[in-house]
Design a protein around this motif. Structure first.
Motif, short mmCIF file in Angstrom:
data_model
loop_
_atom_site.label_atom_id
_atom_site.label_comp_id
_atom_site.label_asym_id
_atom_site.label_seq_id
_atom_site.Cartn_x
_atom_site.Cartn_y
_atom_site.Cartn_z
N ARG A 212 0.78 -1.27 0.09
CA ARG A 212 0.17 -0.02 0.03
C ARG A 212 1.03 1.20 0.07
NH1 ARG A 212 -5.22 0.46 1.65
NH2 ARG A 212 -4.85 -1.80 2.35
N ALA A 213 2.11 1.17 0.78
CA ALA A 213 2.79 2.54 0.78
C ALA A 213 3.52 2.54 -0.59
CB ALA A 213 3.88 2.22 1.80
N ILE A 214 3.72 1.72 -1.11
CA ILE A 214 4.29 1.71 -2.78
C ILE A 214 3.29 2.47 -3.67
CG2 ILE A 214 4.94 0.27 -4.57
CD1 ILE A 214 7.30 0.39 -2.61
N VAL A 215 2.15 1.97 -3.56
CA VAL A 215 1.14 2.73 -4.27
C VAL A 215 0.80 3.97 -3.82
CG1 VAL A 215 -1.36 2.59 -4.95
CG2 VAL A 215 -0.15 0.46 -4.65
N GLU A 216 0.79 4.38 -2.57
CA GLU A 216 0.59 5.81 -2.16
C GLU A 216 1.66 6.57 -2.41
OE1 GLU A 216 -2.53 4.72 1.18
OE2 GLU A 216 -0.53 5.10 1.94
N ALA A 217 2.84 6.03 -2.70
CA ALA A 217 4.13 7.08 -3.04
C ALA A 217 4.21 7.15 -4.51
CB ALA A 217 5.24 6.26 -2.56
N GLY A 218 3.21 6.79 -5.26
CA GLY A 218 2.93 6.85 -6.58
C GLY A 218 3.81 5.79 -7.67
N MET A 219 4.25 4.86 -6.90
CA MET A 219 4.80 3.86 -7.89
C MET A 219 3.95 2.75 -8.35
SD MET A 219 8.60 3.50 -5.86
CE MET A 219 8.07 3.87 -4.61
N ARG A 220 4.26 1.80 -9.35
CA ARG A 220 3.49 0.71 -9.62
C ARG A 220 3.75 -0.44 -8.82
NH1 ARG A 220 0.15 1.77 -14.08
NH2 ARG A 220 -1.30 0.08 -12.93
N THR A 221 2.92 -1.40 -8.70
CA THR A 221 3.21 -2.50 -8.35
C THR A 221 2.26 -3.93 -9.09
OG1 THR A 221 3.46 -3.89 -6.17
CG2 THR A 221 1.59 -2.60 -6.63
N THR A 222 2.77 -4.96 -8.75
CA THR A 222 1.89 -6.07 -9.45
C THR A 222 1.68 -7.16 -8.25
OG1 THR A 222 3.98 -7.18 -9.73
CG2 THR A 222 3.35 -5.87 -11.51
N ALA A 223 0.89 -7.89 -8.39
CA ALA A 223 0.43 -9.31 -7.73
C ALA A 223 1.27 -10.48 -8.27
CB ALA A 223 -0.99 -9.46 -7.62
N THR A 224 1.79 -11.41 -7.48
CA THR A 224 2.08 -12.77 -7.96
C THR A 224 1.79 -13.61 -6.87
OG1 THR A 224 4.18 -12.28 -6.59
CG2 THR A 224 4.44 -11.55 -8.63
N MET A 225 2.02 -14.86 -7.30
CA MET A 225 1.67 -15.88 -6.52
C MET A 225 2.31 -17.13 -7.24
SD MET A 225 -2.38 -17.62 -6.27
CE MET A 225 -2.75 -18.77 -5.04
N VAL A 226 2.84 -18.05 -6.23
CA VAL A 226 3.38 -19.16 -6.61
C VAL A 226 2.80 -20.59 -6.02
CG1 VAL A 226 5.76 -20.38 -6.46
CG2 VAL A 226 5.69 -17.95 -6.35
N ILE A 227 2.35 -21.57 -6.89
CA ILE A 227 1.79 -22.67 -6.32
C ILE A 227 2.55 -23.93 -6.52
CG2 ILE A 227 -0.77 -21.59 -6.83
CD1 ILE A 227 -0.76 -23.30 -9.46
N GLY A 228 2.02 -24.88 -5.87
CA GLY A 228 2.63 -26.26 -5.96
C GLY A 228 3.68 -26.48 -4.79
N PHE A 229 3.52 -25.66 -3.62
CA PHE A 229 4.38 -26.32 -2.35
C PHE A 229 3.37 -27.36 -1.83
CE2 PHE A 229 4.96 -21.84 -3.26
CZ PHE A 229 6.30 -21.58 -3.26
N ASP A 230 2.83 -27.13 -0.57
CA ASP A 230 1.97 -28.04 0.07
C ASP A 230 0.63 -27.21 0.44
OD1 ASP A 230 3.14 -26.22 1.84
OD2 ASP A 230 3.26 -27.84 3.53
N GLU A 231 0.35 -26.15 -0.39
CA GLU A 231 -0.60 -25.42 -0.04
C GLU A 231 -2.11 -25.93 -0.07
OE1 GLU A 231 1.14 -24.91 -2.72
OE2 GLU A 231 -0.42 -24.51 -4.30
#
Ligand code: SF4
Length: 364
Positions: A212-231
């Motif tokens: 949230r702080a990255i977004v509020e500072a005016g920078m861009r961000t992305t979402a990531t996810m990794v699957i295939g552990f034991d989740e």
């Protein structure tokens, strides 16, 4: 083995999910139902309808990029990581600025223009080291190269080490010329998963506060996810729910990228999930994340199988030329980029290069 279980549907879901791809928001219960009961064809068709809300059906975009792993020294000790060495252990390194520039020059030579910096939590490298490095990259390359400066995980560590709030640390990066801090290092965003596999890394609450702080500072961000552990399936769904909630609140996520765990040489070990399970998860993510425009498929971890995910709702991908972190855990990188691009073309897609966008707030 992943904790999600069989990807074979328990029964045909029939026409019961017809509204899911058409822009109707689905609940967690409906997402669970889709995963358990929709067959591949149904998931694919719903995901294609959801994709068509944002993108032309036969168009896919891509970037050529390089992940620069500036240091492999790390104190986080995630059990799924084959890359790190502890401080003072043999084999630790920090890339010099000349090494970094040489890697960027090599990327430009093959037609790429996106760098992602990613490395360990090295206690000898303070936030200023990174600010100086990023400012030097911006000064030398200007707009010829865009870069993802850090992942949220590294950002949390560096802000903490510097004794700064997330807002203060974000401002320092922005002032050093940073436009992007990506959502990498998220793996599975549940507190239980963090405790099982990466208890020194961050808490989920810290992760989203920092983002949230990255977004509020005016920078861009992305979402990531990794699957295939034991989740478990519930953990995957919780991750997707948190991602959608964050996007509802901030609108700051440019894209959602999912890749798959590579188990080779890691303390946790395990086996890789099948491409089919990956495609189904991409489809479910596209349907559930109705507020994220770009869903990205991972050539880095799925190789040529990644392109089939375009049929399951993905619209964008990277062609990476290096990433030591995943290569150490068994990822293989194909450098015949034209040969790779023929695969989505054969699947019926027009592939177009895209540049990383510059955030409006930073341009202004
Ligand atoms: S995944 Fe990243 S934070 Fe975790 S041990 Fe490896 S280098 Fe360190």
């Amino acid at each position: 083995m992943t904790g999600v279980g069989s990807t074979e549907p328990a029964r045909s879901a029939g026409a019961g999910f017809a509204g899911a791809g058409a822009g109707n928001r689905i609940s967690l219960d409906e997402a669970r139902e889709l995963w358990l009961n929709a067959d591949d064809e149904e998931l694919r068709s719903l995901a294609q309808a959801a994709r068509a809300r944002f993108h032309e059906p036969d168009r896919a975009t891509y970037m050529v990029m390089r992940i620069i792993n500036y240091t492999n020294v790390c104190v986080a000790q995630c059990d799924y990581c084959a890359f790190y060495v502890l401080p003072n252990q043999e084999g630790g390194y920090v890339l010099s600025r000349e090494d970094v520039f040489a890697k960027i020059d090599g990327l430009l030579e093959v037609g790429g223009d996106l760098v992602a910096f990613n490395g360990g939590f090295n206690p000898k490298l303070p936030l200023e080291f990174y600010c100086d490095l990023f400012a030097a990259v911006r000064e030398r390359y200007g707009e010829r190269v865009e870069f993802y400066a850090l992942t949220i995980a590294e950002f949390v560590y560096l802000a903490d080490r510097a004794g700064l709030s997330h807002a203060e640390a974000a401002a320092r990066l922005r002032d050093a010329g940073v436009h992007w801090v990506t959502g990498g290092g998220s793996e599975i965003l549940t507190e239980d998963f963090r405790k099982r596999h990466a208890k020194f890394k961050y808490t989920v609450r810290e992760y989203f506060e920092a983002q949230r702080a990255i977004v509020e500072a005016g920078m861009r961000t992305t979402a990531t996810m990794v699957i295939g552990f034991d989740e478990t399936l519930e953990e995957r769904l919780e991750h997707l729910q948190r991602t959608r909630d964050f996007q509802d609140e901030t609108g700051g996520l440019f894209s959602f990228l999912c890749w798959t765990y590579k188990p080779y040489g890691t303390a946790f070990g395990g086996r890789e999930i099948s491409p089919q399970e990956y495609w189904r998860h991409i489809a479910l993510s596209r349907i559930f994340l109705d507020n994220v425009a770009h869903v990205r498929t991972s050539v880095l971890t799925q190789n040529e199988e990644a392109f089939r995910a375009l049929d399951y709702g993905a619209d964008d991908f990277d062609l990476p030329i290096e990433d030591e972190v995943t290569q150490k855990a068994g990822a293989t990188i194909e450098l015949d980029l034209e040969g790779l691009l023929e695969i989505p073309r054969r699947l019926g897609y027009r592939v177009e290069y895209r540049r990383a966008e510059r955030p409006a707030a930073v341009i202004a």
